[in-house]
Design an enzyme around this catalytic site. Structure first.
Site, PDB file in Angstrom:
ATOM      1  N   VAL A   1       4.501 -21.156 -39.408  1.00 40.22           N
ATOM      2  CA  VAL A   1       3.075 -21.120 -39.131  1.00 40.22           C
ATOM      3  C   VAL A   1       2.198 -21.507 -40.283  1.00 40.22           C
ATOM      4  O   VAL A   1       1.247 -21.825 -40.325  1.00 40.22           O
ATOM      5  CB  VAL A   1       2.462 -19.954 -38.419  1.00 40.22           C
ATOM      6  CG1 VAL A   1       3.127 -19.663 -36.992  1.00 40.22           C
ATOM      7  CG2 VAL A   1       2.874 -18.684 -39.544  1.00 40.22           C
TER       8      VAL A   1
ATOM      9  N   ASN B   1      -4.018 -22.157 -39.378  1.00 40.54           N
ATOM     10  CA  ASN B   1      -3.627 -23.191 -38.630  1.00 40.54           C
ATOM     11  C   ASN B   1      -3.657 -22.822 -37.200  1.00 40.54           C
ATOM     12  O   ASN B   1      -3.861 -23.615 -36.270  1.00 40.54           O
ATOM     13  CB  ASN B   1      -2.030 -23.373 -38.960  1.00 40.54           C
ATOM     14  CG  ASN B   1      -1.798 -24.010 -40.224  1.00 40.54           C
ATOM     15  OD1 ASN B   1      -2.496 -25.133 -40.475  1.00 40.54           O
ATOM     16  ND2 ASN B   1      -0.621 -23.815 -40.991  1.00 40.54           N
TER      17      ASN B   1
ATOM     18  N   TYR C   1       0.429  -8.439 -48.671  1.00 37.06           N
ATOM     19  CA  TYR C   1       0.397  -8.147 -47.248  1.00 37.06           C
ATOM     20  C   TYR C   1      -0.938  -7.673 -46.953  1.00 37.06           C
ATOM     21  O   TYR C   1      -1.563  -8.290 -45.924  1.00 37.06           O
ATOM     22  CB  TYR C   1       1.330  -7.078 -46.821  1.00 37.06           C
ATOM     23  CG  TYR C   1       1.384  -6.753 -45.424  1.00 37.06           C
ATOM     24  CD1 TYR C   1       2.235  -7.662 -44.483  1.00 37.06           C
ATOM     25  CD2 TYR C   1       0.964  -5.427 -44.833  1.00 37.06           C
ATOM     26  CE1 TYR C   1       2.170  -7.337 -43.077  1.00 37.06           C
ATOM     27  CE2 TYR C   1       1.219  -5.217 -43.667  1.00 37.06           C
ATOM     28  CZ  TYR C   1       1.783  -5.869 -42.798  1.00 37.06           C
ATOM     29  OH  TYR C   1       1.890  -5.706 -41.425  1.00 37.06           O
TER      30      TYR C   1
END
Ligand code: NAD
Ligand code: UDP
Length: 329
Positions: free
Chosen positions: A63, A103, A149
């Site tokens: 991705v 995206n 993260y």
């Protein structure tokens, strides 16, 4: 040709733990599911039962690169979720959250799709308020080992809300708390899978620190039901919304419960507490209750029994855990 009335749903990270359960649930709800995954932590095995289904399609894709498909809804789950996995290649973890969000939001804008972001309780970091409500802004160390993260997911939330304000996108942001169940990656170092595999093998249970840190564990079926519920909320509802089971338990108590339920001879062994390990975590789920009418249905013991059963069936293929590569404090 697309079948009339079937919703076309894209699930990124669809071959992972949560994604594979979501794929199954949406296929059952008569959707056409497009599963996108680069198999970093996911596996074809997780979705093997769907591969023959004419309404299920699998695309190997990362991705962090653009994707052009026609869909009505997008669930953006692609991202390694366990500390061991997301710290393996931290730069790629941040890219997956940030470039992946850009995206997928770009795709949603182009095809006018509704889009859900799998955010996380980690946006609260090591929280200073308890339980955590959605308006709490968090306590995250931006330079620590969890930052790739935590900050990646925080930036993804920012992007979602800016696309909402700037481009009028239909967004839903869910902050997922610790979730467990069948198809967790056996070697990802997360506490439930670690303890269950150790207990089933009668190996020492690796308890980090004194075990007084708490978490609140949600069974996967309940969580997936909530994800679909959040996607179906009225257009004006964007979240962020906490998603999890508010039953809080110390990690030590979790270890003892698993040893008992697995009928194991394992003893508890203490190991150093990893740096930046959150001390307490428990979601306030009043927003999910009022917006979705949702409540978790699976008790911790029922969910653990099912999960222990899953790993017991796989014992032949699941062996001792590798050394945990997570940075120890
Ligand atoms: P998982 O690691 O099992 O699944 C993640 C999936 O994303 C995997 O199939 C992996 O191969 C895929 N992936 C990773 N990077 C990718 C990339 N660049 N391109 C395409 N695919 C990619 O983890 P999970 O527990 O199923 O978590 C799913 C989502 O939910 C993640 O976004 C995670 O941050 C979020 N979440 C999970 C939990 C939990 O307790 N399970 C808690 C909070 C948030
Ligand atoms: N933990 C533990 N032993 C293990 C794995 C994890 O004591 O073998 C602890 C960890 O330190 C943390 C909690 O269990 O306090 C949950 O860890 P996990 O990695 O599952 O998720 P986190 O909530 O930290 O992202």
């Amino acid at each position: 040709m697309q079948e009339l009335n079937r919703k076309r749903v894209l699930i990124t990270g669809g071959a992972g733990f949560l994604g594979s359960h979501l794929c199954e649930q949406l296929i059952e709800k008569q959707c056409e599911v497009l599963c996108v995954d680069n198999f970093f932590t996911g596996a074809k095995d997780n979705i093997k039962r769907l591969l023959e289904n004419p309404y299920f399609e699998l695309i190997r894709h990362d991705v962090t690169f653009p994707l052009y498909v026609e869909v009505d809804e997008i669930y953006n789950l692609a991202c390694p979720a366990s500390p061991v996995h997301y710290q393996f290649d931290p730069v790629q973890t941040t890219k997956t959250s940030v470039h992946g969000a850009i995206n997928m939001l770009g795709l949603a804008k182009r095809v006018k799709a509704k889009i859900f972001q799998a955010s996380t309780s980690e946006v609260y970091g090591d929280p200073t308020v308890h339980p955590q409500k959605e308006d709490y802004c968090g306590n995250v160390n931006p330079t620590g080992h969890r930052a790739c993260y935590d900050e990646g997911k925080r930036c993804a939330e920012t992007l979602f809300f800016d696309y909402y304000r700037q481009h009028g996108l239909r967004i839903k942001v869910g902050r997922i708390f610790n979730t467990y169940g069948p198809r967790m990656h056996p070697n990802d170092g997360r506490v439930v899978s670690n303890f269950i595999i150790q207990a089933l093998n009668n190996q020492p249970i690796t308890l980090y620190g004194d075990g007084s840190q708490t978490r609140s564990f949600c069974y996967v079926d309940d969580l997936v039901e909530l994800m679909i519920g959040v996607m179906g909320t009225e257009e004006t509802f964007t979240g962020p919304v906490n998603m999890g089971n508010p039953t809080e338990i110390s990690v030590k108590e979790l270890a003892e419960t698993i040893v008992e339920l697995a009928n194991s001879r394992s003893a508890i062994e203490h190991r150093p507490l990893p740096k930046d390990d959150p001390k307490r975590r428990k979601p306030d789920i009043s927003l999910a209750r009022s917006q979705v009418g949702w409540n978790p249905r699976t008790s911790l013991s029922d969910g653990l029994i099912k999960t222990i059963g899953y790993f017991a069936d796989r014992l032949g293929t699941v062996t001792a855990l590798p050394l945990r590569s997570r940075t120890q404090g």
